[in-house]
Design an enzyme around this catalytic site. Structure first.
Site, short mmCIF file in Angstrom:
data_model
loop_
_atom_site.label_atom_id
_atom_site.label_comp_id
_atom_site.label_asym_id
_atom_site.label_seq_id
_atom_site.Cartn_x
_atom_site.Cartn_y
_atom_site.Cartn_z
CB ALA A 20 -2.61 -24.02 12.56
CG LEU A 52 1.80 -11.54 14.78
CD1 LEU A 52 2.62 -10.62 15.68
CD2 LEU A 52 1.34 -12.77 15.56
CG ASP A 115 4.40 -30.95 -2.76
OD1 ASP A 115 4.21 -31.84 -3.60
OD2 ASP A 115 5.31 -30.95 -1.91
CB ALA A 116 0.76 -29.76 1.56
CB CYS A 168 14.53 -16.14 -25.13
SG CYS A 168 12.87 -16.34 -25.73
CB CYS A 434 -9.91 -40.97 -7.34
SG CYS A 434 -10.78 -40.06 -8.60
N1 ATP Z 1 3.23 -29.82 4.18
C1 ATP Z 1 2.69 -29.14 5.20
N2 ATP Z 1 2.56 -29.71 6.40
C2 ATP Z 1 2.03 -29.03 7.44
N3 ATP Z 1 1.60 -27.77 7.35
C3 ATP Z 1 1.71 -27.15 6.19
C4 ATP Z 1 2.26 -27.80 5.04
N4 ATP Z 1 2.24 -26.93 4.01
C5 ATP Z 1 1.72 -25.79 4.48
N5 ATP Z 1 1.39 -25.90 5.78
C6 ATP Z 1 0.80 -24.87 6.64
O1 ATP Z 1 -0.36 -24.36 6.06
C7 ATP Z 1 -0.57 -23.03 6.59
C8 ATP Z 1 -1.12 -22.18 5.48
O2 ATP Z 1 -1.48 -20.96 6.04
P1 ATP Z 1 -1.44 -19.59 5.25
O3 ATP Z 1 -1.93 -19.77 3.88
O4 ATP Z 1 -2.11 -18.56 6.09
O5 ATP Z 1 0.10 -19.33 5.12
P2 ATP Z 1 1.12 -18.63 6.10
O6 ATP Z 1 2.45 -19.25 5.81
O7 ATP Z 1 0.64 -18.65 7.50
O8 ATP Z 1 1.06 -17.12 5.63
P3 ATP Z 1 1.76 -16.39 4.38
O9 ATP Z 1 2.21 -17.47 3.43
O10 ATP Z 1 0.65 -15.58 3.81
O11 ATP Z 1 2.88 -15.61 4.97
C9 ATP Z 1 0.75 -22.55 7.13
O12 ATP Z 1 0.65 -22.35 8.51
C10 ATP Z 1 1.71 -23.67 6.78
O13 ATP Z 1 2.65 -23.93 7.80
ZN ZN Z 2 -9.65 -38.04 -8.96
#
Ligand code: ATP
Ligand code: ZN
Length: 639
Positions: A20, A52, A115-116, A168, A434
């Protein structure tokens, strides 16, 4: 406005949004306004001030609160009739298992890390739920659709490791400012303020010159050592003595400009010590983020270029402030681009080093961008991408396979198009995620421990979260809360054994099975024993390959890889460009076609064959750069 069929598909849908942030806020608003009625949101973060400017569902007074919850409340204000369920949690938490994912009609990613993204991809595959994936970096962005069996999964194409540099170059022969930043951040900052148990290449290059401190670590503050003296000692050691030491190796400088050792007394004569900031030891500072060397030195504009003397003052002042105001954190600090004092320290240290090596100095604003790998976010790109996610989600809900599109948002697109829609690829038959293709691993089975295999391959390369390692029916390693104590002890002992000496020995010819119970992903790895590895090029001491085609030299060349990023650790990451951001240029190679025909753009796309697959590189923010192997010469420079 869509048809009735469409609106009933939307109304019936149960949607999971992951993230979000920048994209997520736009996405939630667009989903709500498009008629979606049952939306679940997972985000692990709380709101920060820096969010923000573009995460418009959040206000100043929300800072510190859960993004998922505040986003929900903000949207319910104008759509009180719909259901939004927030989870302030990491999507990798075990609660979000395959059964959890199965309840959704579609999953929409608005994440910011590989990763996520990989984790969600696997859960979607296991649960059989379509995934609409997205990413933005500045003016660039894309939305891709992943439906099991119909389109490629998020991992069908290899993903590059974050850019790395040969050790290096960082420790001895920097030639660009980014090298100085990496040195300041990953070596010096980590050494002074981070975890002391971590390996640090500064040690190798920092044997103690004075001899007076015996075997004491030269970076350690001596008992009762005056903070000013300590700062100057560190300064002289890293910018003076270490450079002299490096200069003594004549061979290094035969074809390079020799660096200049810098000592603090030459830049800041003693009488300037007292002017170097004025820390009030007694002041109680409630807010750590307000502790700033710039502020105490009266430097106001982060876009200014500081002189060598100013950088030196910031360096000493920041070091002093860490010890005087943030002493408790020392030993646990990890560089964070939102930590003002850390950014000041790293900027100053990088600039002093740059000055020594004849590299142009940079402002704090620029240095922060490089250190934090920041491309400034563009709210409009997020809005465009969110709209495209919803368009694809609606197609997915209607099973409108023919019209699925991967859409790329380009800054200066060819043929004056802002958006480039292309037909999705079919699944890569040799994708280990997959399909059931086995992988191959070259490893020294008599030297590498099971721990190395689990950390470097199973976790880092394969992205497994809760892994299990099996050799035939013998379980070599497993994690979980419900394990018997003796099993935990067994696995802990196995981790420290070299592969060939495990209870069920792993040698050349062994097939290991690794499985992640949460992701429901299982894959076989064919082991080949190999004695030696190149320490610079193969620092992991193991090479994983299997599902990625080997790179063709032309592809590598035309991918615009900068010459200094060859330190990838496996054939997987070597087979793709690590990143093509070279200081500030980003090279984009749009999809072309053999014989100059336009192919994948949606208006006259033809079916994809395996040989025609595009090479893609994807950065951490998920922006994909595309390159046709067969037509790799067309490229466009995007500033
Ligand atoms: N493993 C995760 N589980 C849940 N939410 C995640 C995970 N990894 C990333 N997020 C969420 O994905 C969102 C990505 O949003 P965005 O790319 O705008 O990054 P941000 O952290 O809000 O901003 P910035 O990195 O530019 O300061 C973030 O709110 C972050 O908390
Ligand atoms: Zn695949």
């Amino acid at each position: 406005m869509g048809s009735e069929l469409q609106s009933s598909a939307i109304k019936a849908a149960k949607v999971l949004m992951v993230g979000a942030g920048g994209i997520g806020c736009e996405l939630l608003k667009t989903l709500a306004l498009s008629g979606f009625q049952d939306i679940h949101i997972i985000d692990m973060d709380t709101i920060e001030v820096s969010n923000l400017n573009r995460q418009f569902l959040f206000r100043q007074f929300h800072v510190g609160q859960s993004k998922a919850k505040v986003a929900r409340d903000a949207v319910l204000k104008f759509r009180p009739d719909i259901s939004i369920t927030p989870y302030h949690a990491n999507v990798k938490d075990p609660d979000f298992n395959v059964d959890f994912f199965k309840q959704f009609s579609v999953v929409l990613n608005g994440l910011d890390n590989l990763d996520a993204r990989r984790h969600v991809n696997r859960l979607c595959l296991a649960a059989g739920v379509p995934l609409v994936e997205s990413g933005t970096t500045g003016f660039l962005g894309q939305v891709t659709v992943h439906v099991k069996g119909k389109t490629e999964c998020y991992e069908c194409q290899p993903k590059p490791a974050p850019k790395t540099y040969p050790v290096c170059t960082i420790t001895s022969t920097p030639s660009k400012f980014v090298h100085c930043i990496v040195w300041a951040k990953d070596l010096l900052f980590a050494k002074l303020f981070g975890d002391q148990n971590q390996d640090n290449d500064l040690n190798v290059h920092s044997s103690d010159a004075s001899g007076s401190s015996g075997h004491l670590d030269v970076f350690e503050r001596k008992k009762d050592e005056d903070i000013q003296q300590y700062g100057r000692r560190i300064y002289d050691h890293v910018f003076g003595y270490n450079i002299e030491l490096a200069l003594s190796n004549e061979d290094t400088w035969k074809n390079r400009v020799r660096p200049r050792p810098i000592y603090s007394k030459d830049v800041l004569p003693d009488d300037q010590i007292e002017q170097n900031g004025n820390v009030d030891k007694t002041a109680v500072s409630a807010d750590l983020s307000s502790i700033s060397a710039m502020a105490s030195l009266g430097l106001k504009n982060p876009q200014d270029f500081w002189s060598l003397a100013e950088n030196s003052k910031v360096f000493l002042e920041a070091l002093k402030l860490f010890f005087m105001k943030r002493e408790k954190e020392i030993g646990n600090l990890v560089f964070d681009k939102d930590d003002q004092l850390a950014v000041e320290f790293v900027t100053a240290a990088a600039n002093i080093r740059a000055s020594s090596f004849g590299i142009p100095l940079h402002s704090l604003f620029e240095a922060k961008g490089i250190a934090g790998n920041i491309v400034h976010a563009v709210a409009t790109t997020n809005a465009i991408i969110a709209g495209l996610i919803v368009i694809e989600a609606i197609k997915v809900l209607q099973n409108d396979v023919q019209n699925y599109r991967m859409t790329y948002c380009l800054e200066h697109p060819s043929r004056k198009m802002l958006l480039m829609p292309v037909e999705p690829f079919e699944p890569n038959k040799s994708c280990y995620v997959c399909s059931e293709t086995p992988l191959s691993l070259e490893i020294n089975t008599r030297r590498s421990k099971l721990r190395d295999f689990v950390e470097k391959i199973v976790k880092a390369k394969l992205g497994m979260n809760l892994p299990l390692v099996m050799h035939g029916s013998a379980l070599l390693y497993e994690v979980g809360d419900d394990l018997e104590e003796d099993m935990v002890a067994n696995y802990a002992a196995n981790l420290e054994k070299v592969l060939a000496e495990l209870p069920s020995p792993v040698t050349g010819g062994t097939i290991l099975t690794v499985e992640d119970l949460q992701q429901e992903l299982i894959c076989n790895i064919n082991i080949t024993h190999r004695e030696g590895f190149d320490e610079e090029k193969e620092p992991d001491g193991m090479i994983l390959s299997g599902w990625t085609p080997a790179p063709t030299p032309e592809v590598e060349k035309n991918n615009g890889a900068s010459t200094d990023n060859g330190a990838s650790s496996s054939s997987v990451s070597q087979s793709v460009t690590l990143e093509t951001v070279d200081d500030d240029d980003l090279e984009i190679v749009p999809a072309g076609t053999p014989n100059g025909k336009k192919r994948k753009s949606s208006d006259n796309a033809t079916n994809e064959t395996g040989e025609e697959r595009k090479q893609k590189t994807i950065d951490e923010d998920g922006v994909i750069e595309t390159l046709d192997e067969s037509d790799s010469k067309k490229k466009q420079k995007v500033q």
